[in-house]
Design an enzyme around this catalytic site. Sequence first.
Site, PDB file in Angstrom:
ATOM      1  N   LEU A 199       0.845  -1.176   0.000  1.00 55.97           N
ATOM      2  CA  LEU A 199       0.000   0.000   0.000  1.00 55.97           C
ATOM      3  C   LEU A 199       0.879   1.224   0.000  1.00 55.97           C
ATOM      4  O   LEU A 199       2.034   1.180   0.413  1.00 55.97           O
ATOM      5  CB  LEU A 199      -0.943   0.021   1.200  1.00 55.97           C
ATOM      6  CG  LEU A 199      -0.298   0.146   2.574  1.00 55.97           C
ATOM      7  CD1 LEU A 199      -1.097   1.084   3.460  1.00 55.97           C
ATOM      8  CD2 LEU A 199      -0.218  -1.231   3.239  1.00 55.97           C
ATOM      9  N   CYS A 200       0.314   2.291  -0.516  1.00 54.13           N
ATOM     10  CA  CYS A 200       1.020   3.555  -0.607  1.00 54.13           C
ATOM     11  C   CYS A 200       2.361   3.335  -1.323  1.00 54.13           C
ATOM     12  O   CYS A 200       2.446   2.577  -2.278  1.00 54.13           O
ATOM     13  CB  CYS A 200       1.171   4.165   0.785  1.00 54.13           C
ATOM     14  SG  CYS A 200       1.522   5.932   0.796  1.00 54.13           S
TER      15      CYS A 200
END
Length: 243
Positions: A152-153
């Site tokens: 994520l990110c």
Amino acid sequence: MERREFLRRTSAAGAATLGAGTLAATAAGTRAAAAATPRTGPLRVDIVVFDGVEELDCVAPYEVFSAAAMHHANGVEVRYVTTGRPGLIRCGYGTGIQVKHRWAPRETDLIVVPGGGYTRRDGPGVWAEIDNDTLPRALAAAPREGLTISSLCTGAVLLSAAGLTRGRPCTTHHGAKAYLEEHGGLVKNARVVDDGDLVTAGGITSGLELALWLVKRELGADAATGVETMLEYEARGTVWQAS
């Protein structure tokens, strides 16, 4: 359509949200094996952390998976791991996480790679991990049948450094999408991109969506909606799923 439909739709309906994609042969094999062999033990989740990691990047999925253990008979085992020496990890805003477990990709079903420090080229975070090369090399060596690697990110930048996003549908924080694309990723405009054994999610708060989607995919919609109700959070955004 209510956002809760994000978790209640079938996988086929989820695939249709942004149209068809091309699933890599390894991903197809993983999904076929999972469909043929129902899970009999707990879902094992390792969240890999490092100095400079974003707090919410690692804490949000940890809480979702921990809560999911209360909503499925087989349970969930979730832990923080490090490719370095177990001990205190200092997050981007100064929070300390005491990590007890070493990197052991053959002992888990799902790896979550958070991000952090993308704007600090000279500080702790993803760039320092790339310069050190220990985590990218560990990620590059990790893929095997039955293992899903997720990020994520700006954790996707670490996957890119490991060569795992090249030629694969993926996403990341909006500030790093151009970088991911320049390095061979097939960036999709979606909150979560599910390409079978590679699942990526957008910016910082998307760790909630990533974890809820994987709970739904691995443990079923009842577990995911149970967690959603418990957290009083309705997942948002589109899940792009290869077909």
